[in-house]
Design an enzyme around this catalytic site. Structure first.
Site, PDB file in Angstrom:
ATOM      1  N   HIS A   1       0.987  -1.205  -0.067  1.00  0.00           N
ATOM      2  CA  HIS A   1       0.008   0.155  -0.003  1.00  0.00           C
ATOM      3  C   HIS A   1       0.802   1.251   0.010  1.00  0.00           C
ATOM      4  O   HIS A   1       0.695   2.274  -0.771  1.00  0.00           O
ATOM      5  CB  HIS A   1      -0.953  -0.175   1.146  1.00  0.00           C
ATOM      6  CG  HIS A   1      -1.983  -0.983   1.248  1.00  0.00           C
ATOM      7  ND1 HIS A   1      -2.248  -1.822   2.623  1.00  0.00           N
ATOM      8  CD2 HIS A   1      -2.829  -1.318   0.371  1.00  0.00           C
ATOM      9  CE1 HIS A   1      -3.390  -2.481   2.111  1.00  0.00           C
ATOM     10  NE2 HIS A   1      -3.627  -2.473   1.016  1.00  0.00           N
TER      11      HIS A   1
ATOM     12  N   ARG B   1      -2.153  -6.652  -8.378  1.00  0.00           N
ATOM     13  CA  ARG B   1      -0.997  -7.482  -8.095  1.00  0.00           C
ATOM     14  C   ARG B   1      -1.117  -8.505  -8.954  1.00  0.00           C
ATOM     15  O   ARG B   1       0.137  -8.812  -9.445  1.00  0.00           O
ATOM     16  CB  ARG B   1      -1.245  -7.833  -6.667  1.00  0.00           C
ATOM     17  CG  ARG B   1      -0.916  -6.876  -5.478  1.00  0.00           C
ATOM     18  CD  ARG B   1      -1.987  -7.551  -4.153  1.00  0.00           C
ATOM     19  NE  ARG B   1      -3.001  -7.360  -4.298  1.00  0.00           N
ATOM     20  CZ  ARG B   1      -3.987  -7.331  -3.498  1.00  0.00           C
ATOM     21  NH1 ARG B   1      -3.461  -7.896  -2.076  1.00  0.00           N
ATOM     22  NH2 ARG B   1      -4.987  -7.471  -3.584  1.00  0.00           N
TER      23      ARG B   1
ATOM     24  N   SER C   1      -3.225  -7.607   2.886  1.00  0.00           N
ATOM     25  CA  SER C   1      -3.567  -7.462   4.536  1.00  0.00           C
ATOM     26  C   SER C   1      -4.257  -8.673   5.147  1.00  0.00           C
ATOM     27  O   SER C   1      -3.585  -8.985   6.319  1.00  0.00           O
ATOM     28  CB  SER C   1      -4.514  -6.362   4.461  1.00  0.00           C
ATOM     29  OG  SER C   1      -4.134  -5.247   3.994  1.00  0.00           O
TER      30      SER C   1
END
Ligand code: ADP
Length: 159
Positions: free
Chosen positions: A18, A90, A128
């Protein structure tokens, strides 16, 4: 005209992936608003306030600020007078969902453009969710999240 971008997400917690997207966005746009989604359905590790504080402490570029939003992202973008939504990609697996969102957002608000930044190679496998999973099982996440975030995670499990 001020080029203002919004980088929305859950950021529960913020990872180096991030942070890399924030840093690169800050170079591309005059202003970047990192926008934490207030999502009442999920069981988060950190409250929205804690996540906002973590991002503020770590993403210390002069043209980056942190906000929160609930409801439609495009409404928040218009309210903040942002022309751009930034998202990170990603892998191919991100693409399908992100494309759907971008096309829906364009339909809702044609004036707001979605821009995708490719994840940094070194962080392209980070999420996360994975960070939380490894951390809870006692694995090292050193270097994968900012120091500040790692400390807050350690406090969470102790507290
Ligand atoms: P969301 O719930 O909206 O996916 P996240 O906090 O998981 O919120 O992610 C916010 C944005 O950051 C998404 O566009 C996501 O694809 C991107 N992102 C997440 N992890 C990484 C990473 N390691 N590298 C680059 N971009 C990432």
């Amino acid at each position: 005209m001020t080029r203002r971008a919004i980088y929305p997400g859950s950021f529960d917690p913020m990872t180096q992936g991030h942070l890399d997207i924030i840093e690169r966005s800050a170079k591309l746009f005059d202003e970047v608003i990192v926008a934490v989604l207030v999502n009442l359905d999920k069981q988060p590790m950190f409250t929205v306030e804690e996540r906002v504080e973590m991002i503020r402490q770590v993403a210390r570029w002069p043209n980056v600020r942190v906000g929160t939003f609930a409801g439609l992202l495009v409404d928040y973008a218009i309210e903040q007078q942002a022309q751009v939504i930034v998202r990170g990609i990603r892998a191919i697996s991100d693409y399908e969902y992100e494309l759907q969102m971008a096309l829906m957002n364009r339909r809702l608000q044609p004036g707001v453009e979605t821009v995708f930044l490719m994840a940094a190679e070194a962080y392209s496998y980070l999420s996360s969710r994975l960070i939380k999973e490894v951390f809870k099982l006692g694995g090292s996440i050193n270097g994968l999240v900012p120091e500040w975030v790692e400390q807050r995670m350690q406090e969470k499990v102790k507290g």
